[in-house]
Design a protein around this motif. Structure first.
Motif, PDB file in Angstrom:
ATOM      1  N   ASP A 155      -2.643  -8.304  -8.613  1.00  6.17           N
ATOM      2  CA  ASP A 155      -2.490  -9.372  -9.615  1.00  6.17           C
ATOM      3  C   ASP A 155      -3.637  -9.369 -10.614  1.00  6.17           C
ATOM      4  O   ASP A 155      -3.441  -9.556 -11.814  1.00  6.17           O
ATOM      5  N   ALA A 156      -4.865  -9.169 -10.107  1.00  4.60           N
ATOM      6  CA  ALA A 156      -6.053  -9.253 -10.964  1.00  4.60           C
ATOM      7  C   ALA A 156      -6.150  -8.070 -11.924  1.00  4.60           C
ATOM      8  O   ALA A 156      -6.744  -8.180 -12.993  1.00  4.60           O
ATOM      9  N   THR A 157      -5.579  -6.925 -11.537  1.00  2.00           N
ATOM     10  CA  THR A 157      -5.777  -5.701 -12.314  1.00  2.00           C
ATOM     11  C   THR A 157      -4.510  -5.175 -12.978  1.00  2.00           C
ATOM     12  O   THR A 157      -4.589  -4.395 -13.935  1.00  2.00           O
ATOM     13  N   GLY A 158      -3.355  -5.524 -12.417  1.00  2.00           N
ATOM     14  CA  GLY A 158      -2.110  -4.944 -12.918  1.00  2.00           C
ATOM     15  C   GLY A 158      -1.938  -3.479 -12.566  1.00  2.00           C
ATOM     16  O   GLY A 158      -1.092  -2.790 -13.135  1.00  2.00           O
ATOM     17  N   ARG A 159      -2.748  -2.997 -11.611  1.00  2.00           N
ATOM     18  CA  ARG A 159      -2.670  -1.579 -11.216  1.00  2.00           C
ATOM     19  C   ARG A 159      -2.041  -1.461  -9.831  1.00  2.00           C
ATOM     20  O   ARG A 159      -2.118  -2.400  -9.029  1.00  2.00           O
ATOM     21  N   PRO A 160      -1.461  -0.285  -9.511  1.00  2.00           N
ATOM     22  CA  PRO A 160      -1.000  -0.069  -8.135  1.00  2.00           C
ATOM     23  C   PRO A 160      -2.197  -0.019  -7.179  1.00  2.00           C
ATOM     24  O   PRO A 160      -3.283   0.449  -7.552  1.00  2.00           O
ATOM     25  N   VAL A 161      -1.990  -0.507  -5.951  1.00  2.00           N
ATOM     26  CA  VAL A 161      -3.073  -0.595  -4.962  1.00  2.00           C
ATOM     27  C   VAL A 161      -2.616   0.091  -3.686  1.00  2.00           C
ATOM     28  O   VAL A 161      -1.486  -0.125  -3.229  1.00  2.00           O
ATOM     29  N   VAL A 162      -3.478   0.942  -3.110  1.00  2.00           N
ATOM     30  CA  VAL A 162      -3.182   1.553  -1.808  1.00  2.00           C
ATOM     31  C   VAL A 162      -4.198   1.057  -0.791  1.00  2.00           C
ATOM     32  O   VAL A 162      -5.356   0.786  -1.123  1.00  2.00           O
ATOM     33  N   THR A 163      -3.730   0.920   0.470  1.00  2.00           N
ATOM     34  CA  THR A 163      -4.605   0.422   1.532  1.00  2.00           C
ATOM     35  C   THR A 163      -4.676   1.428   2.672  1.00  2.00           C
ATOM     36  O   THR A 163      -3.741   2.200   2.888  1.00  2.00           O
ATOM     37  N   THR A 164      -5.784   1.381   3.407  1.00  2.00           N
ATOM     38  CA  THR A 164      -5.990   2.343   4.491  1.00  2.00           C
ATOM     39  C   THR A 164      -5.060   2.136   5.687  1.00  2.00           C
ATOM     40  O   THR A 164      -4.546   3.114   6.215  1.00  2.00           O
ATOM     41  N   PRO A 165      -4.794   0.892   6.156  1.00  2.00           N
ATOM     42  CA  PRO A 165      -4.002   0.781   7.387  1.00  2.00           C
ATOM     43  C   PRO A 165      -2.586   1.327   7.255  1.00  2.00           C
ATOM     44  O   PRO A 165      -2.135   2.099   8.115  1.00  2.00           O
ATOM     45  N   ASP A 166      -1.877   0.958   6.188  1.00  2.00           N
ATOM     46  CA  ASP A 166      -0.490   1.416   6.047  1.00  2.00           C
ATOM     47  C   ASP A 166      -0.428   2.938   5.959  1.00  2.00           C
ATOM     48  O   ASP A 166       0.393   3.579   6.619  1.00  2.00           O
ATOM     49  N   SER A 167      -1.285   3.516   5.140  1.00  2.00           N
ATOM     50  CA  SER A 167      -1.286   4.980   4.974  1.00  2.00           C
ATOM     51  C   SER A 167      -1.581   5.669   6.301  1.00  2.00           C
ATOM     52  O   SER A 167      -0.969   6.688   6.637  1.00  2.00           O
TER      53      SER A 167
END
Length: 216
Positions: A191-203
Motif C-alpha cells: 500500500d505504501a509503495t505501490g510495488r509488488p512485495v515478496v516475503t521469505t516464508p511463502d517462497s
C-alpha cells in the motif's frame, strides 16, 4: 499412505516462528513441523559484529540435532547467518537445507532488475545482498527502531516504522522483505509503495514442497 515429511525449523529470533507456521498452515498444512529456537544466536551475532567459527559450530550442532530427530528437510529462518547455514547444507547434502532467503531471492530476481531489500536487523543488510545474482541492483533499507518496538511487544509501531521506511523504495521494481518477522507487513508495504512485495516464508514453503516433490 505416506507420512508427510518432517520439516525442522531453526530460529534465531522468536519473532520468526509465527510467520513461518502461518505460511505452512496456508500452503502446506500436512507438513509435520518441529521448531528449534536459540535466540542467543542473534544476540551473540549483534555483540560480535561478525560470523565466527564458533557460530558455525553451533549451527552444525543444531543441524546434527535436527537430523538425529528424523528431519526430512531443514529450514533456517534468520537471514543474517548465510555462511553458517551453507556449512550445514554441505554437511547433510543431499537433504534439503534452506537458507531463509534463497527461495525469495530466486523469485524476486525474476520480477525486476532493481530490488528493494527491507529489513529491521542491520546484519541482514550486510549478509544478504551478496546472495542475490549480480544482474540485479539491490537497494538496502533499514526500518530503524522497528525490531526494538517488536521486542517491546508494540507491533503497531513496528508495522508503522516498516511502512514508513518502505516509501524510500518506491522506485524499485519489487520489494523483498528480508526477514520472516516482517512478512506480515507485506500488505502495508504494498500500500505504501505501490510495488509488488515478496516475503521469505511463502517462497520458502513453496520451494520445500518442490524439493520434496509434494503436489499442491
Amino acid at each position: 499412505m505416506m507420512t508427510p515429511p518432517r520439516i525442522t525449523l531453526i530460529h534465531a529470533l522468536k519473532h520468526s516462528i509465527a510467520p513461518i507456521e502461518t505460511a505452512f498452515a496456508r500452503l502446506w498444512p500436512e507438513a509435520r513441523l518441529m521448531n528449534l529456537l536459540d535466540d542467543s544466536l542473534s544476540a551473540d551475532l549483534a555483540r560480535d559484529g561478525a560470523l565466527t567459527d564458533a557460530m558455525t559450530d553451533r549451527f552444525l550442532a543444531l543441524g546434527e540435532y535436527a537430523v538425529a530427530t528424523g528431519a526430512d528437510a531443514i529450514l533456517f529462518t534468520c537471514s543474517a547467518f548465510g555462511p553458517c547455514i551453507e556449512a550445514v547444507a554441505r554437511a547433510h547434502a543431499p537433504m534439503p537445507v534452506l537458507k531463509p532467503n534463497e527461495a525469495m531471492i530466486e523469485q524476486a530476481a525474476t520480477m525486476g532488475r532493481k530490488i528493494g531489500l527491507l529489513s529491521t536487523f542491520p546484519p541482514t543488510l550486510q549478509s544478504m545482498p551478496p546472495e542475490f545474482p549480480a544482474s540485479v541492483e539491490i537497494v538496502p533499507k533499514l526500518a530503524e527502531g522497528a525490531l526494538a518496538a517488536l521486542d517491546r511487544g508494540d507491533r503497531a509501531t513496528h508495522d508503522r516504522l516498516i511502512a514508513e521506511a518502505s516509501k524510500d523504495l518506491r522506485d524499485c521494481d519489487v520489494i523483498a522483505l528480508a526477514q520472516f518477522s516482517i512478512a506480515a507487513t507485506a500488505p502495508l508495504v504494498a500500500d505504501a509503495t505501490g510495488r509488488p512485495v515478496v516475503t521469505t516464508p511463502d517462497s520458502a514453503v513453496l520451494k520445500l514442497m518442490k524439493l520434496l516433490s509434494v503436489k499442491r
